[in-house]
Design a protein around this motif. Structure first.
Motif, PDB file in Angstrom:
ATOM      1  N   ALA A  67      -7.168  -0.154  10.765  1.00 22.76           N
ATOM      2  CA  ALA A  67      -8.226   0.842  10.962  1.00 22.76           C
ATOM      3  C   ALA A  67      -9.485   0.187  11.530  1.00 22.76           C
ATOM      4  CB  ALA A  67      -8.530   1.554   9.643  1.00 22.76           C
ATOM      5  N   SER A  68      -9.712  -1.079  11.196  1.00 20.73           N
ATOM      6  CA  SER A  68     -10.894  -1.766  11.739  1.00 20.73           C
ATOM      7  C   SER A  68     -10.756  -1.972  13.249  1.00 20.73           C
ATOM      8  CB  SER A  68     -11.115  -3.110  11.035  1.00 20.73           C
ATOM      9  OG  SER A  68     -10.246  -4.108  11.533  1.00 20.73           O
ATOM     10  N   CYS A  69      -9.531  -1.804  13.758  1.00 26.70           N
ATOM     11  CA  CYS A  69      -9.309  -1.895  15.208  1.00 26.70           C
ATOM     12  C   CYS A  69      -9.079  -0.494  15.793  1.00 26.70           C
ATOM     13  CB  CYS A  69      -8.129  -2.799  15.498  1.00 26.70           C
ATOM     14  SG  CYS A  69      -8.388  -4.508  15.031  1.00 26.70           S
ATOM     15  N   SER A  70      -9.786   0.472  15.259  1.00 27.11           N
ATOM     16  CA  SER A  70      -9.805   1.847  15.791  1.00 27.11           C
ATOM     17  C   SER A  70      -8.527   2.652  15.628  1.00 27.11           C
ATOM     18  CB  SER A  70     -10.185   1.845  17.279  1.00 27.11           C
ATOM     19  OG  SER A  70     -11.368   1.138  17.459  1.00 27.11           O
ATOM     20  N   LYS A  71      -7.636   2.242  14.741  1.00 26.42           N
ATOM     21  CA  LYS A  71      -6.453   3.056  14.511  1.00 26.42           C
ATOM     22  C   LYS A  71      -6.747   4.085  13.417  1.00 26.42           C
ATOM     23  CE  LYS A  71      -4.081   0.845  17.482  1.00 26.42           C
ATOM     24  NZ  LYS A  71      -3.912   1.514  18.784  1.00 26.42           N
ATOM     25  N   ILE A  72      -6.063   5.227  13.512  1.00 18.81           N
ATOM     26  CA  ILE A  72      -6.115   6.211  12.429  1.00 18.81           C
ATOM     27  C   ILE A  72      -4.836   5.971  11.643  1.00 18.81           C
ATOM     28  CG2 ILE A  72      -6.158   8.667  11.836  1.00 18.81           C
ATOM     29  CD1 ILE A  72      -7.290   9.150  14.701  1.00 18.81           C
ATOM     30  N   VAL A  73      -4.986   5.387  10.470  1.00 18.85           N
ATOM     31  CA  VAL A  73      -3.803   4.921   9.750  1.00 18.85           C
ATOM     32  C   VAL A  73      -3.444   5.850   8.592  1.00 18.85           C
ATOM     33  CG1 VAL A  73      -2.722   2.944   8.635  1.00 18.85           C
ATOM     34  CG2 VAL A  73      -4.579   2.570  10.271  1.00 18.85           C
ATOM     35  N   PHE A  74      -2.213   6.326   8.586  1.00 14.82           N
ATOM     36  CA  PHE A  74      -1.684   7.069   7.449  1.00 14.82           C
ATOM     37  C   PHE A  74      -0.828   6.107   6.636  1.00 14.82           C
ATOM     38  CE2 PHE A  74      -2.994  10.471  10.168  1.00 14.82           C
ATOM     39  CZ  PHE A  74      -3.341  11.502   9.300  1.00 14.82           C
ATOM     40  N   ALA A  75      -1.188   5.913   5.380  1.00 13.14           N
ATOM     41  CA  ALA A  75      -0.453   4.973   4.525  1.00 13.14           C
ATOM     42  C   ALA A  75       0.163   5.757   3.374  1.00 13.14           C
ATOM     43  CB  ALA A  75      -1.388   3.896   4.006  1.00 13.14           C
ATOM     44  N   SER A  76       1.471   5.656   3.246  1.00 12.43           N
ATOM     45  CA  SER A  76       2.139   6.479   2.238  1.00 12.43           C
ATOM     46  C   SER A  76       3.039   5.696   1.301  1.00 12.43           C
ATOM     47  CB  SER A  76       2.981   7.550   2.927  1.00 12.43           C
ATOM     48  OG  SER A  76       2.144   8.546   3.444  1.00 12.43           O
ATOM     49  N   THR A  77       3.054   6.147   0.075  1.00 11.81           N
ATOM     50  CA  THR A  77       4.017   5.716  -0.934  1.00 11.81           C
ATOM     51  C   THR A  77       3.858   6.723  -2.075  1.00 11.81           C
ATOM     52  OG1 THR A  77       4.685   3.926  -2.426  1.00 11.81           O
ATOM     53  CG2 THR A  77       2.343   4.053  -1.919  1.00 11.81           C
ATOM     54  N   PHE A  78       4.474   6.440  -3.232  1.00 12.00           N
ATOM     55  CA  PHE A  78       4.298   7.363  -4.347  1.00 12.00           C
ATOM     56  C   PHE A  78       2.876   7.242  -4.904  1.00 12.00           C
ATOM     57  CE2 PHE A  78       9.081   7.490  -5.703  1.00 12.00           C
ATOM     58  CZ  PHE A  78       9.385   8.114  -4.500  1.00 12.00           C
ATOM     59  N   ALA A  79       2.380   8.332  -5.455  1.00 10.04           N
ATOM     60  CA  ALA A  79       1.000   8.379  -5.965  1.00 10.04           C
ATOM     61  C   ALA A  79       0.737   7.282  -6.997  1.00 10.04           C
ATOM     62  CB  ALA A  79       0.725   9.745  -6.572  1.00 10.04           C
ATOM     63  N   MET A  80       1.718   7.030  -7.826  1.00 13.73           N
ATOM     64  CA  MET A  80       1.575   6.008  -8.868  1.00 13.73           C
ATOM     65  C   MET A  80       1.198   4.656  -8.265  1.00 13.73           C
ATOM     66  SD  MET A  80       1.938   5.570 -12.104  1.00 13.73           S
ATOM     67  CE  MET A  80       0.687   4.327 -12.158  1.00 13.73           C
ATOM     68  N   PHE A  81       1.929   4.255  -7.228  1.00 14.17           N
ATOM     69  CA  PHE A  81       1.748   2.908  -6.667  1.00 14.17           C
ATOM     70  C   PHE A  81       0.583   2.844  -5.677  1.00 14.17           C
ATOM     71  CE2 PHE A  81       6.392   3.801  -7.272  1.00 14.17           C
ATOM     72  CZ  PHE A  81       6.406   3.364  -8.585  1.00 14.17           C
ATOM     73  N   ALA A  82       0.386   3.936  -4.956  1.00 21.77           N
ATOM     74  CA  ALA A  82      -0.718   3.969  -3.981  1.00 21.77           C
ATOM     75  C   ALA A  82      -2.052   3.766  -4.692  1.00 21.77           C
ATOM     76  CB  ALA A  82      -0.721   5.295  -3.227  1.00 21.77           C
ATOM     77  N   THR A  83      -2.193   4.420  -5.831  1.00 19.88           N
ATOM     78  CA  THR A  83      -3.499   4.388  -6.499  1.00 19.88           C
ATOM     79  C   THR A  83      -3.568   3.337  -7.596  1.00 19.88           C
ATOM     80  OG1 THR A  83      -2.833   6.052  -8.126  1.00 19.88           O
ATOM     81  CG2 THR A  83      -3.825   6.842  -6.082  1.00 19.88           C
ATOM     82  N   GLY A  84      -2.440   3.122  -8.288  1.00 21.31           N
ATOM     83  CA  GLY A  84      -2.458   2.188  -9.410  1.00 21.31           C
ATOM     84  C   GLY A  84      -2.269   0.766  -8.954  1.00 21.31           C
ATOM     85  N   ARG A  85      -1.169   0.511  -8.282  1.00 25.96           N
ATOM     86  CA  ARG A  85      -0.841  -0.855  -7.876  1.00 25.96           C
ATOM     87  C   ARG A  85      -1.867  -1.439  -6.915  1.00 25.96           C
ATOM     88  NH1 ARG A  85       3.822  -3.184  -8.928  1.00 25.96           N
ATOM     89  NH2 ARG A  85       4.017  -5.310  -8.169  1.00 25.96           N
ATOM     90  N   ALA A  86      -2.374  -0.597  -6.036  1.00 23.32           N
ATOM     91  CA  ALA A  86      -3.212  -1.127  -4.951  1.00 23.32           C
ATOM     92  C   ALA A  86      -4.667  -0.674  -5.060  1.00 23.32           C
ATOM     93  CB  ALA A  86      -2.624  -0.705  -3.609  1.00 23.32           C
ATOM     94  N   TRP A  87      -5.115  -0.379  -6.276  1.00 26.85           N
ATOM     95  CA  TRP A  87      -6.471   0.179  -6.427  1.00 26.85           C
ATOM     96  C   TRP A  87      -7.549  -0.744  -5.860  1.00 26.85           C
ATOM     97  CZ3 TRP A  87     -11.203  -0.732  -8.855  1.00 26.85           C
ATOM     98  CH2 TRP A  87     -12.064   0.378  -8.928  1.00 26.85           C
ATOM     99  N   ASP A  88      -7.440  -2.023  -6.136  1.00 24.61           N
ATOM    100  CA  ASP A  88      -8.446  -2.984  -5.674  1.00 24.61           C
ATOM    101  C   ASP A  88      -8.497  -3.008  -4.136  1.00 24.61           C
ATOM    102  OD1 ASP A  88     -10.103  -5.162  -5.278  1.00 24.61           O
ATOM    103  OD2 ASP A  88      -8.935  -6.559  -6.466  1.00 24.61           O
ATOM    104  N   GLN A  89      -7.313  -2.966  -3.516  1.00 28.99           N
ATOM    105  CA  GLN A  89      -7.268  -2.956  -2.042  1.00 28.99           C
ATOM    106  C   GLN A  89      -7.864  -1.658  -1.504  1.00 28.99           C
ATOM    107  OE1 GLN A  89      -4.939  -4.224  -3.982  1.00 28.99           O
ATOM    108  NE2 GLN A  89      -4.571  -6.254  -3.160  1.00 28.99           N
TER     109      GLN A  89
END
Lengths: 313, 274
Positions: A67-89
């Motif tokens: 995204a820092s290189c002007s892409k519109i990025v859609f990132a998908s996985t299950f809600a549990m892992f998107a928000t829990g596992r990768a919260w810091d990121q």
């Protein structure tokens, strides 16, 4: 009842639509593309689809870099892992840098069903709502999923869009989707029911039953949780006897908290919350689980009637 | 070897010394910050900015610029000094480091001209750099991406997720610099959580590895060249460095990982860095 649709099918197809329109649309997944349906996009645009494998932290931080290189990025996985596992990121790489990453997470809430507690995200809205810069949408059905995805693609900055696993009935005559503006699906001045996602349909059913008993319930589809439509909450607080909020989420930090916060700060009113209280989910069919956790139209009806009659202990 | 003239090398060495002076002064003024890792990475980053990177300080968002990302964000005093020396912003700004409202935050922030993406939470930056590389390849751009990581940072799981991904996607436009100074906050890396064998690990993950003395300007220049020549895989420059390099009483002292020098210490340091 309207057509039954998987929100994630609509998501995958909408991605293809966006991909045709704009070559900067990029999609990423973490080994769940057949479930999140990003594989529909991957088949059409293999050069713009990136599977990160089972590595959600890498998924989110890589999305930030793209995204820092002007892409519109859609990132998908299950809600549990998107928000829990990768919260810091999500917090430090995506939101702090205000990057154009749209996290579209599927399999949220109890209605995931038989996979059980570890796969039933009930805290995801709370986790995302706590981060500055994050926009949050919980579409109520298939067609609204498409509208939400398109809206998010056009507004710069991070988004969290929460989708479910099972088919949802399509709600007719909702009117146009406007990001940040709640939809009043039924008018009424006795009690207000505010819901998001799967629970909107239950709320409409409950209001239908209440109407037969002479109770006029206002049904509000709060599809955008951030920024929250505080005006519609204040009006509900002023014009009805109280508010019922229902969502497939914990009582902590989700839509019900958000509504309660607005009410407490501006128009104190009775807010009754039908959410998951201090419990994990468990295995079972979606419908069984919603019943077990008191998230059915019957439960909503009872809570709303309680507010109207004053028998709401 | 002819391509690296002695005068050029001497100039870079002087430049690095000047950067070190700025780092020590900035930290003294700020009264907090991380000198150890800033000083150990100084030669790597100075050579990068003044001899390798294709960039336009007057046009920070030039689309074809090479990217630098500092994954070990706590070493930002070094980055800020290099950016100011390059002309991204006036040097006076350096004295606002870590102050309320300053564009020079305690960890990198996008409000600083030249900072592509903020950082600070370790391990994420390598993934961020991979994202930049993927975007560059998608757009068929020639730009290269350089990413500075620390040896302690190698303990983060996210680093290895990114390492796997960079090799999988054959990101030969990526060059990682590992500031291998052997120390982290709680002590020696080998004692806290051993990361060895470092070279074997990166090799096993499919990377082109280049091992150098991270304070030898000629070796650093040559390493960047070798990294750019490698095709089909990402490169990592494993740079053996000395924490606190250039200031005798900071060298290999864990204490100076995250402590600013006092006024007296700064004066001594500046004398050593003449």
């Amino acid at each position: 009842m309207g057509e039954m649709l998987y929100q994630r099918d609509v998501y995958g197809k909408t991605l293809v639509e966006l991909g045709r329109e704009n070559k900067d649309v990029v999609v990423m997944d973490a080994d769940l593309s057949s479930s999140t349906r990003t594989n529909i996009f991957a088949r059409e645009f293999p050069g713009r689809f990136f599977n990160c494998g089972v590595a959600e932290q890498n998924l989110m931080a890589t999305a930030a870099g793209m995204a820092s290189c002007s892409k519109i990025v859609f990132a998908s996985t299950f809600a549990m892992f998107a928000t829990g596992r990768a919260w810091d990121q999500v917090r430090n790489s995506i939101c702090y840098n205000h990057l154009n990453v749209k996290i579209v997470a599927t399999h949220a809430g109890l209605s995931v069903g038989p996979d059980g507690a570890t796969h039933q995200a009930l805290e995801d809205i709370a986790l995302m709502r706590a981060i500055p810069n994050m926009n949050i949408i919980v579409p109520c059905d298939g067609p609204q999923t498409r509208e939400a995805i398109i809206a998010a693609s056009r507004i710069p900055g991070p988004f969290y869009i929460r989708l479910g696993r099972p088919k949802f009935p399509t709600l007719e005559n909702k009117g146009e989707f406007v990001f940040g503006k709640a939809q009043v699906l039924m008018q009424g001045g006795d009690v207000a029911i505010i819901a998001c996602g799967t629970m909107v349909n239950e709320a409409v059913s409950a209001a239908g039953s209440l109407l037969k008993k002479g109770v006029r319930a206002r049904v509000i589809n709060m599809h955008t949780i951030r920024p929250l439509d505080a005006g519609v909450i204040r009006l509900a607080a002023e014009e009805t006897k109280g508010i019922v909020v229902c969502e497939e989420h914990s009582t902590v930090g989700g839509l019900s908290s958000a509504v309660g916060e607005v009410a407490a700060e501006t128009r104190p009113v009775r807010v009754k919350r039908l959410c998951v209280r201090e419990r994990f989910g468990q295995s079972g069919e979606s419908s069984e689980l919603l019943k077990e956790y008191n998230l059915t139209s019957g439960d909503i009806e009872k809570a709303a009637a309680g507010i109207v009659t004053g028998n709401d202990t | 070897m002819m391509k690296y003239s002695e005068s050029h090398i001497k100039e870079l060495r002087e430049r690095a010394k000047q950067i070190r002076r700025l780092i020590v002064q900035m930290l003294c003024k700020a009264c907090s910050g991380h000198p150890g890792g800033s000083l150990s990475s100084t030669d790597l980053v100075t050579v990068l900015y003044f001899a390798v990177l294709r960039h336009r300080p007057q046009e920070p968002l030039w689309p074809d610029r090479d990217r630098f990302h500092m994954s070990k964000g706590h070493c930002c005093p070094l980055w800020y000094a290099v950016l100011a020396e390059s002309g991204y912003f006036p040097k006076e700004k350096l004295w606002t480091l870590r102050q309320l409202g300053s564009m020079l935050q305690g960890h990198p922030d996008r409000r600083t001209p030249g900072v592509e993406v903020g950082s600070g939470s370790l391990g994420q930056g390598l993934s961020v750099a991979c994202g930049m590389c993927l975007a560059g390849k998608m757009d068929k751009k020639e730009f290269r991406v350089y990413c500075l990581i620390g040896d302690g940072e190698m303990q983060e799981g996210n680093i290895w997720e990114a390492a796997m991904s960079a090799a999988h996607y054959k990101l030969d436009n990526l060059c990682v610099m590992l500031d291998f100074n052997g120390f982290q906050i709680d002590g020696k890396v080998a004692d806290v959580m051993n990361v060895e064998p470092v070279k074997d690990k990166w090799k096993a993950f499919g990377w082109n590895t280049i091992e150098i003395d991270g304070h030898n300007i000629k070796e650093i220049l040559s390493a960047y060249d070798k990294a750019a020549e490698a095709k089909g895989k990402p490169s990592i420059i494993i740079a053996h460095t000395v924490k606190g390099k250039g200031v005798s009483f900071m060298e290999n002292m864990v204490d100076f990982h995250g402590r600013a020098p006092t006024k007296e210490e700064t004066e001594t340091a500046l004398r050593e860095l003449q």
